[in-house]
Design a protein around this motif. Sequence first.
Motif, PDB file in Angstrom:
ATOM      1  N   LEU A   1      46.391 102.766  59.303  1.00  0.00           N
ATOM      2  CA  LEU A   1      46.476 102.100  58.370  1.00  0.00           C
ATOM      3  C   LEU A   1      45.750 100.949  58.368  1.00  0.00           C
ATOM      4  CD1 LEU A   1      48.940 101.434  56.101  1.00  0.00           C
ATOM      5  CD2 LEU A   1      49.396  99.229  57.257  1.00  0.00           C
ATOM      6  N   GLU A   2      45.303 100.782  59.357  1.00  0.00           N
ATOM      7  CA  GLU A   2      44.143  99.619  59.382  1.00  0.00           C
ATOM      8  C   GLU A   2      42.953 100.376  59.285  1.00  0.00           C
ATOM      9  OE1 GLU A   2      42.888  98.449  63.409  1.00  0.00           O
ATOM     10  OE2 GLU A   2      41.485  96.683  62.723  1.00  0.00           O
ATOM     11  N   LEU A   3      42.732 101.714  58.967  1.00  0.00           N
ATOM     12  CA  LEU A   3      41.475 102.519  58.950  1.00  0.00           C
ATOM     13  C   LEU A   3      41.930 102.432  57.336  1.00  0.00           C
ATOM     14  CD1 LEU A   3      38.943 104.646  58.976  1.00  0.00           C
ATOM     15  CD2 LEU A   3      41.041 106.079  59.545  1.00  0.00           C
ATOM     16  N   ILE A   4      42.794 102.645  56.743  1.00  0.00           N
ATOM     17  CA  ILE A   4      42.821 103.314  55.256  1.00  0.00           C
ATOM     18  C   ILE A   4      42.379 101.443  54.366  1.00  0.00           C
ATOM     19  CG2 ILE A   4      44.508 103.662  53.440  1.00  0.00           C
ATOM     20  CD1 ILE A   4      45.811 105.334  54.630  1.00  0.00           C
ATOM     21  N   GLN A   5      42.773 100.422  55.291  1.00  0.00           N
ATOM     22  CA  GLN A   5      42.722  98.560  54.241  1.00  0.00           C
ATOM     23  C   GLN A   5      41.338  98.868  54.404  1.00  0.00           C
ATOM     24  OE1 GLN A   5      45.763  96.461  56.451  1.00  0.00           O
ATOM     25  NE2 GLN A   5      47.478  96.938  55.141  1.00  0.00           N
ATOM     26  N   GLY A   6      40.884  98.421  55.592  1.00  0.00           N
ATOM     27  CA  GLY A   6      39.174  98.160  56.146  1.00  0.00           C
ATOM     28  C   GLY A   6      38.326  98.987  55.020  1.00  0.00           C
ATOM     29  N   LEU A   7      39.050 100.418  54.401  1.00  0.00           N
ATOM     30  CA  LEU A   7      37.642 101.888  53.771  1.00  0.00           C
ATOM     31  C   LEU A   7      38.154 100.871  52.645  1.00  0.00           C
ATOM     32  CD1 LEU A   7      38.330 104.739  55.505  1.00  0.00           C
ATOM     33  CD2 LEU A   7      36.292 103.681  55.407  1.00  0.00           C
ATOM     34  N   ILE A   8      39.525 100.427  51.842  1.00  0.00           N
ATOM     35  CA  ILE A   8      39.351 100.106  50.403  1.00  0.00           C
ATOM     36  C   ILE A   8      38.850  98.499  50.817  1.00  0.00           C
ATOM     37  CG2 ILE A   8      40.918  98.969  49.274  1.00  0.00           C
ATOM     38  CD1 ILE A   8      42.968 101.499  50.018  1.00  0.00           C
ATOM     39  N   SER A   9      38.911  98.216  51.547  1.00  0.00           N
ATOM     40  CA  SER A   9      38.616  95.961  51.044  1.00  0.00           C
ATOM     41  C   SER A   9      37.154  95.805  52.005  1.00  0.00           C
ATOM     42  CB  SER A   9      39.515  94.989  52.018  1.00  0.00           C
ATOM     43  OG  SER A   9      39.437  95.547  53.612  1.00  0.00           O
ATOM     44  N   GLY A  10      36.637  96.561  52.609  1.00  0.00           N
ATOM     45  CA  GLY A  10      35.291  96.677  52.982  1.00  0.00           C
ATOM     46  C   GLY A  10      35.179  95.372  53.578  1.00  0.00           C
ATOM     47  N   THR A  11      36.090  94.719  54.112  1.00  0.00           N
ATOM     48  CA  THR A  11      35.539  93.482  55.120  1.00  0.00           C
ATOM     49  C   THR A  11      35.887  93.821  56.608  1.00  0.00           C
ATOM     50  OG1 THR A  11      38.293  92.843  55.007  1.00  0.00           O
ATOM     51  CG2 THR A  11      36.998  92.766  53.011  1.00  0.00           C
ATOM     52  N   ASN A  12      36.561  94.579  56.812  1.00  0.00           N
ATOM     53  CA  ASN A  12      36.957  94.910  58.485  1.00  0.00           C
ATOM     54  C   ASN A  12      35.650  95.499  59.041  1.00  0.00           C
ATOM     55  OD1 ASN A  12      37.622  96.041  60.418  1.00  0.00           O
ATOM     56  ND2 ASN A  12      39.323  96.329  60.096  1.00  0.00           N
ATOM     57  N   LYS A  13      35.223  94.609  59.798  1.00  0.00           N
ATOM     58  CA  LYS A  13      33.362  95.274  60.156  1.00  0.00           C
ATOM     59  C   LYS A  13      34.258  96.824  61.264  1.00  0.00           C
ATOM     60  CE  LYS A  13      31.369  90.238  60.855  1.00  0.00           C
ATOM     61  NZ  LYS A  13      30.430  89.605  61.722  1.00  0.00           N
ATOM     62  N   SER A  14      34.701  96.991  62.117  1.00  0.00           N
ATOM     63  CA  SER A  14      35.297  97.407  62.662  1.00  0.00           C
ATOM     64  C   SER A  14      35.319  99.033  62.020  1.00  0.00           C
ATOM     65  CB  SER A  14      36.699  97.336  63.870  1.00  0.00           C
ATOM     66  OG  SER A  14      36.078  97.023  65.025  1.00  0.00           O
ATOM     67  N   VAL A  15      35.810  98.938  60.697  1.00  0.00           N
ATOM     68  CA  VAL A  15      35.724  99.769  59.849  1.00  0.00           C
ATOM     69  C   VAL A  15      35.207 100.492  59.288  1.00  0.00           C
ATOM     70  CG1 VAL A  15      37.436 101.105  58.017  1.00  0.00           C
ATOM     71  CG2 VAL A  15      38.693  99.890  59.703  1.00  0.00           C
ATOM     72  N   GLN A  16      33.517  99.306  59.443  1.00  0.00           N
ATOM     73  CA  GLN A  16      32.657  99.841  58.247  1.00  0.00           C
ATOM     74  C   GLN A  16      31.697 100.080  59.386  1.00  0.00           C
ATOM     75  OE1 GLN A  16      31.572  98.404  55.303  1.00  0.00           O
ATOM     76  NE2 GLN A  16      33.274  98.632  55.059  1.00  0.00           N
ATOM     77  N   VAL A  17      31.789 100.060  60.931  1.00  0.00           N
ATOM     78  CA  VAL A  17      30.798 100.810  61.528  1.00  0.00           C
ATOM     79  C   VAL A  17      31.407 102.471  61.730  1.00  0.00           C
ATOM     80  CG1 VAL A  17      30.679 101.131  64.151  1.00  0.00           C
ATOM     81  CG2 VAL A  17      30.245  98.737  63.317  1.00  0.00           C
ATOM     82  N   ILE A  18      33.145 102.013  61.315  1.00  0.00           N
ATOM     83  CA  ILE A  18      33.431 104.365  61.558  1.00  0.00           C
ATOM     84  C   ILE A  18      33.076 104.483  60.434  1.00  0.00           C
ATOM     85  CG2 ILE A  18      35.414 105.142  61.642  1.00  0.00           C
ATOM     86  CD1 ILE A  18      36.707 102.842  63.394  1.00  0.00           C
ATOM     87  N   LYS A  19      32.911 103.588  58.633  1.00  0.00           N
ATOM     88  CA  LYS A  19      33.112 104.911  58.222  1.00  0.00           C
ATOM     89  C   LYS A  19      31.082 105.412  58.213  1.00  0.00           C
ATOM     90  CE  LYS A  19      31.746 103.445  53.062  1.00  0.00           C
ATOM     91  NZ  LYS A  19      32.189 102.552  52.171  1.00  0.00           N
TER      92      LYS A  19
END
Length: 327
Positions: free
Chosen positions: A33-51
Amino acid sequence: MKKTWASMIVAVVLLVVLTVVSATTGSIKVGGLELIQGLISGTNKSVQVIKDLRLPRIIVALFVGAALAVSGVLLQAVMRSPLADAGVIGISSGSGVFSLLFVTLFPTFFFWLPLFAFLGGAIACFLVYSLSWKSGLSPIRIILVGIAVNATFAGLGQSFNYRGSYAVTSINPATTSTFTMKTWGDVQVMAIYGTLGLIVALMLASWCNLLSLQDKSAQNLGLNVTKARLVVSIVAVLLAAAATAIGGLIAFVGLLIPHISRLLVGSDHKVLIPFSALAGALLILLADTLGRTVLAPSEIPASIIMTVIGGPFLIFLLRKSERLHGN
């Protein structure tokens, strides 16, 4: 029919689950869920690294697995050999040599790399096909000639590596054979060539069914055998070349997947080709995810895992082929 649909659904579900697991595990761990939210919002630094680092790697692995598996299905239909695989009979090695040559001469034209790799794969395919032909095609003869062609191109590639600069050879995907540091540029190239090749392969399914018959029978049914064999071979080599140019030399995918797929969905290429694409994508993503996480922070390339799995499987097929042909 129920078994076919059940196998397709299971393959799709496993592919989705494995993609999520692969994206959320590793040196950086996040929840689904954190991954999906981070991909949509673009504010999660960990998710941005994963992206930026992990998602391109996953998508490239999916396309490479699908391309190699379907390439194996097409080559086995054309050569009427259950042992035909781009990595075993030298097509991938030929593509790798030309890929390395292209990167050395034209480093800025990266988008055209799969097409130049296609030339090397086409030369290797022509050599295997022409040198194996002796009043027909024998599965054992194809594999022996293919191993010789593969060794020749592998030797040329190693010689080029030895004489070339480290800066060139170390960045070339065809020589590194790992999905590490893939970019969205790699995804774009692989998606274009892979999607094109897979769509054309699906359109050629009926030809592949007819090529499994004797040539005279296929001709009586209205098939131009020579033309069909040439077109199907071109698509098979294009898929293998694109996968090699972006993903590196990975053997045995086109050997393992078609055989497993036939057991699950039968030999009708209208079903066999799409199922093999799903299964090939699943296998390579699984190999890459295991190689990335089991001994972290060290990594085992998917190509090494496939070699460990595929070697015994090839021996099994050779033994089975010997029994069939009484040699």
